[in-house]
Design a protein around this motif. Structure first.
Motif, short mmCIF file in Angstrom:
data_model
loop_
_atom_site.label_atom_id
_atom_site.label_comp_id
_atom_site.label_asym_id
_atom_site.label_seq_id
_atom_site.Cartn_x
_atom_site.Cartn_y
_atom_site.Cartn_z
N SER A 1 6.61 4.32 1.36
CA SER A 1 7.68 5.30 1.54
C SER A 1 7.13 6.73 1.45
O SER A 1 7.76 7.66 1.97
CB SER A 1 8.80 5.07 0.51
N ALA B 1 2.26 -5.00 4.49
CA ALA B 1 3.03 -5.68 5.54
C ALA B 1 3.04 -4.89 6.85
O ALA B 1 3.03 -5.46 7.94
CB ALA B 1 4.47 -5.88 5.05
N TRP C 1 11.69 -0.94 7.08
CA TRP C 1 12.00 -2.35 6.84
C TRP C 1 13.36 -2.76 7.41
O TRP C 1 13.67 -3.96 7.50
CB TRP C 1 12.01 -2.64 5.32
N LEU D 1 6.66 11.39 -6.78
CA LEU D 1 5.59 11.84 -7.68
C LEU D 1 5.50 10.92 -8.91
O LEU D 1 4.39 10.61 -9.37
CB LEU D 1 5.85 13.29 -8.11
N ILE E 1 9.29 15.93 -0.87
CA ILE E 1 9.67 16.70 -2.06
C ILE E 1 8.82 16.19 -3.22
O ILE E 1 8.80 14.98 -3.49
CB ILE E 1 11.17 16.52 -2.37
N PRO F 1 16.56 3.15 4.11
CA PRO F 1 15.18 3.20 4.60
C PRO F 1 14.13 2.95 3.52
O PRO F 1 14.30 3.35 2.37
CB PRO F 1 15.06 4.65 5.13
N SER G 1 6.27 7.76 -8.94
CA SER G 1 5.67 6.49 -8.49
C SER G 1 4.15 6.64 -8.37
O SER G 1 3.39 5.73 -8.75
CB SER G 1 6.24 6.07 -7.13
N ILE H 1 10.12 -10.60 -4.24
CA ILE H 1 8.98 -11.53 -4.26
C ILE H 1 8.98 -12.32 -5.57
O ILE H 1 8.76 -13.53 -5.58
CB ILE H 1 7.64 -10.76 -4.06
N GLY I 1 9.61 2.70 3.66
CA GLY I 1 8.43 2.75 4.52
C GLY I 1 7.73 1.41 4.61
O GLY I 1 7.56 0.72 3.61
N ALA J 1 0.84 -1.21 0.00
CA ALA J 1 0.00 0.00 0.00
C ALA J 1 0.87 1.25 0.00
O ALA J 1 0.68 2.14 0.82
CB ALA J 1 -0.92 -0.01 1.21
N GLY J 2 1.84 1.31 -0.92
CA GLY J 2 2.76 2.45 -0.94
C GLY J 2 2.32 3.54 -1.88
O GLY J 2 1.13 3.73 -2.15
N TYR K 1 12.66 7.24 10.14
CA TYR K 1 13.69 6.27 9.75
C TYR K 1 13.58 4.93 10.46
O TYR K 1 14.21 3.97 10.04
CB TYR K 1 15.08 6.82 10.06
N VAL L 1 4.27 0.62 6.06
CA VAL L 1 3.03 1.16 6.65
C VAL L 1 2.14 1.53 5.46
O VAL L 1 2.65 1.67 4.35
CB VAL L 1 3.37 2.41 7.51
C1 LIG Z 1 13.53 8.29 3.80
C2 LIG Z 1 13.04 8.53 2.40
C3 LIG Z 1 12.92 9.82 1.92
C4 LIG Z 1 12.46 10.04 0.63
N1 LIG Z 1 12.20 11.32 0.23
C5 LIG Z 1 11.57 11.52 -0.95
C6 LIG Z 1 11.09 12.81 -1.28
O1 LIG Z 1 11.16 13.75 -0.50
N2 LIG Z 1 10.53 12.98 -2.50
C7 LIG Z 1 10.42 11.97 -3.39
O2 LIG Z 1 9.95 12.20 -4.51
N3 LIG Z 1 10.84 10.72 -3.08
C8 LIG Z 1 11.35 10.47 -1.86
N4 LIG Z 1 11.69 9.21 -1.50
C9 LIG Z 1 11.45 8.12 -2.48
C10 LIG Z 1 9.96 7.81 -2.66
O3 LIG Z 1 9.28 7.89 -1.43
C11 LIG Z 1 9.81 6.43 -3.31
O4 LIG Z 1 10.45 6.46 -4.58
C12 LIG Z 1 8.37 5.99 -3.53
O5 LIG Z 1 7.64 6.10 -2.34
C13 LIG Z 1 8.34 4.57 -4.05
O6 LIG Z 1 7.03 4.15 -4.21
P1 LIG Z 1 6.67 2.61 -4.41
O7 LIG Z 1 5.20 2.52 -4.55
O8 LIG Z 1 7.52 2.06 -5.47
O9 LIG Z 1 7.14 1.88 -3.06
P2 LIG Z 1 6.75 2.15 -1.56
O10 LIG Z 1 6.07 3.46 -1.40
O11 LIG Z 1 7.96 1.91 -0.74
O12 LIG Z 1 5.64 1.05 -1.25
C14 LIG Z 1 5.88 -0.33 -1.11
C15 LIG Z 1 4.89 -0.86 -0.08
O13 LIG Z 1 4.86 -2.27 -0.15
C16 LIG Z 1 4.87 -2.81 1.16
N5 LIG Z 1 5.45 -4.14 1.05
C17 LIG Z 1 6.71 -4.47 0.69
N6 LIG Z 1 6.87 -5.79 0.70
C18 LIG Z 1 5.68 -6.33 1.05
C19 LIG Z 1 5.22 -7.66 1.24
N7 LIG Z 1 6.04 -8.70 1.07
N8 LIG Z 1 3.94 -7.86 1.62
C20 LIG Z 1 3.10 -6.80 1.81
N9 LIG Z 1 3.49 -5.52 1.65
C21 LIG Z 1 4.77 -5.29 1.28
C22 LIG Z 1 5.74 -1.83 1.93
O14 LIG Z 1 5.58 -1.94 3.32
C23 LIG Z 1 5.27 -0.50 1.35
O15 LIG Z 1 4.14 -0.01 2.05
C24 LIG Z 1 12.15 8.94 -0.22
C25 LIG Z 1 12.26 7.64 0.27
C26 LIG Z 1 12.68 7.42 1.57
C27 LIG Z 1 12.73 6.02 2.10
#
Ligand SMILES: Cc1cc2nc3c(=O)[nH]c(=O)nc-3n(C[C@H](O)[C@H](O)[C@H](O)COP(=O)(O)OP(=O)(O)OC[C@H]3O[C@@H](n4cnc5c(N)ncnc54)[C@H](O)[C@@H]3O)c2cc1C
Length: 544
Positions: free
Chosen positions: A119, A68, A95, A522, A126, A111, A524, A294, A113, A44-45, A90, A115
């Protein structure tokens, strides 16, 4: 409230009475493993929450979103580290991964996220778009649906830009609120940094998301006051009342069970119990570290890598984890003369410079960014200015450390091994050092702590530092890249459908063919918008 026949919402009542939704989908009735869903989304990211929200707009489509980490259904129940956009979270919702940024450097925490909101719920907020050329480049690699003119409507749809919503390249009614700090809201460090940029000859840039812009100005940020507008806040909060959307937290997906070339079910773990779930379509949105992990644990990945861990190779897919792309960065750290200038309760970033390296063919391939204070604690007498390479040629790898679903993957970035990357990051570092020598910023600095000003002056010594100490901007992507079947490293097609396995979509930062010239949240969310809309409006093409 929306628990099937007990629901008091008029809209839900109507949907249930009219029979468009089987009430057994309503939350709270029975374990999800006893039910069948049209779409099951893993993670749910930033992308997964958006796909869940968009796909469940069709009231006749049952959607299960698995996460998760924990879920906090309202802002009032959400812990401070997630609400507080002034700094990253953090530890409490993380994870606990680590990574190797460079071959010669040390390992460090990485790091991610864990939750609802993923992330986007822990990040710096930003809200920067990539350059139009980034998405046109994806299109040129055989993904025409991702050309700038095709993704711009999704970027507009996702945002409520409170400063420039009237421009034709912005949106003013989307779920993610975006604004920029006014100069009088900035800390003294950021005010001085902006003034210094002007004195160094960089143009003012009021909107870094103007596709034609470059220069220094306020960061576009997805926050309202202190509140971080994550995808849990912007997308899931209004979608929760839908009886056809089930959000199940604290549930870790272990692997996909693949039979006859199709995902038959997924295996998940909840409260120590292992269960399976079936669906017509599975969407992997577990992020660019866990989605490829996975896949590999399910027998889909590079043959050698799977065999190394004794995993049965169901599909030899060489592109899983082999083209990891990210932004290398290196920060100049300064001790201030007057520590009362720094306040760890203030926003950690507020300003940005986007510009182009000398003789580079890639517009805005560099960023310089001031940090109000040292991001991970320590004595509050330093701030940093980071040099960031936004268009990297080099790639790293993501591999399994074991077949155990609980084991962290091995993340190796191999930053600055590519000569073109090294040259431009060194140029950016030099420009960053100029900030610390020019007024008014220089007047605030007692001493430069890193790099050591007595030693690191030549390109060679700066290059040596970059090759040892550059670190990730935390923007990993391209670990399950999209592309046509003719691309030997493509894992999914341009609609996110897995080439090698039926009934499976991957949609998150892992499908980006390469890292865009911007922080990746943004983009993503935009991926979630694109794939979520396709699942809703072109369901037949996803087997629904
Ligand atoms: C500390 C930090 C600061 C950042 N700052 C910025 C910023 O300011 N601006 C910006 O543009 N980008 C920033 N980023 C990057 C940005 O947040 C990520 O690129 C973006 O959130 C990725 O999206 P996603 O959907 O690919 O993954 P995520 O948002 O990470 O979502 C993945 C989700 O899947 C869940 N998951 C994983 N494995 C499993 C499983 N086996 N079973 C069930 N659930 C699972 C995770 O818990 C998570 O909720 C930052 C990242 C971090 C960590």
């Amino acid at each position: 409230m929306c628990a099937g026949g007990r629901c008091l919402h008029r809209a839900c009542d109507r949907i249930i009475r009219e029979g468009t939704v089987d009430v057994s989908f309503a939350p709270g009735l029975s374990p999800v493993s006893d039910r069948t869903f049209d779409v099951v989304i893993v993670g749910a990211g930033s992308a997964g929450s958006v796909i869940a929200a968009r796909a469940s707009e069709d009231p006749g489509r049952s959607v299960l979103l698995l996460e998760a980490g924990p879920d906090y259904p309202s802002l009032a129940e959400t812990p401070f580290d997630l609400v507080n956009s002034h700094n990253n979270s953090y530890t409490d919702h993380d994870w606990g991964f680590s990574y190797q940024p460079t071959a010669a450097g040390r390992g460090a925490p990485f790091p991610r996220g864990r939750v609802t909101g993923g992330s986007s719920a822990v990040n710096t907020t930003i809200a920067l778009r990539g350059m139009p050329e980034d998405y046109d480049g994806w299109a040129e690699r055989g993904n025409p649906e991702w050309a700038w003119e095709k993704v711009l409507p999704a970027f507009k749809r996702l945002e409520r830009d409170l400063d420039f919503g009237d421009r034709d390249y912005h949106g003013d009614a989307g779920p993610i609120s975006i604004r920029r700090y006014r100069t009088d809201e900035m800390t003294q460090v950021h005010q001085a940094w902006l003034e210094t940029a002007r004195n160094l000859g960089y143009p003012d840039c009021p909107d870094a998301n103007d596709p034609a812009s470059w220069g220094a100005g306020p960061h576009p940020m997805n926050k309202l006051g202190r509140v971080r507008v994550s995808t849990a806040v912007g997308y899931l909060a209004p979608a929760r009342i839908r009886p056809n959307l089930t959000i199940q937290a604290n549930t870790t997906v272990r692997r996909l069970v693949i039979a006859k070339g199709r995902v038959a079910e997924i295996e998940l773990e909840r409260e120590g119990q292992i269960e399976t779930i079936t669906a017509k379509l599975f969407v992997l949105s577990a992020g660019s570290i866990m989605s490829p992990a996975i896949l590999m644990r399910s027998g889909v990945g590079p043959r050698e890598e799977l065999e190394r861990h004794g995993i049965e190779v169901l599909r030899d897919v060489p592109g899983v984890g082999t083209r990891l792309s990210d932004h290398p960065a290196l920060a100049v750290v300064c001790r201030v003369k007057d520590p009362s200038l720094l306040d760890a309760d203030q926003p950690i970033v507020q300003t940005i410079l986007r510009y182009t390296a000398p003789e580079s063919e890639f517009r805005n391939d560099l960023q310089i960014e001031a940090f109000s204070f040292s991001p991970r604690g320590g004595p509050l007498n330093t701030f940093a200015v980071a040099a960031v390479l936004e268009h990297a040629h080099g790639t790293g790898t993501l591999r399994l450390s074991s077949a155990d679903p609980a084991a962290s993957p091995i993340i190796e970035q191999r930053f600055c091994e590519d000569e073109r990357d090294l040259r431009r990051l060194v140029a950016c570092l030099r420009d960053t050092l100029d900030f610390t020598k020019a007024q008014p910023l220089a007047g605030m600095i007692a001493e430069q702590l890193f790099p050591d000003p007595r030693r690191a002056v030549s390109d060679e010594s700066l290059g040596d530092l970059a090759q040892r100490l550059s670190a990730s901007g935390f923007h990993p992507c391209a670990t399950a890249p999209m592309g046509p079947q003719t691309d030997p490293l493509a894992v999914v097609d341009q609609f996110g459908r897995c080439h090698a396995v039926d009934g499976l979509v991957v949609a998150d930062a892992s499908i980006m063919p390469s890292v865009p010239r911007a922080n990746t949240n943004l983009t993503s969310i935009m991926i979630g918008e694109m794939v979520g809309e396709w699942i809703r409006t072109r369901a037949g093409e996803y087997g629904l």
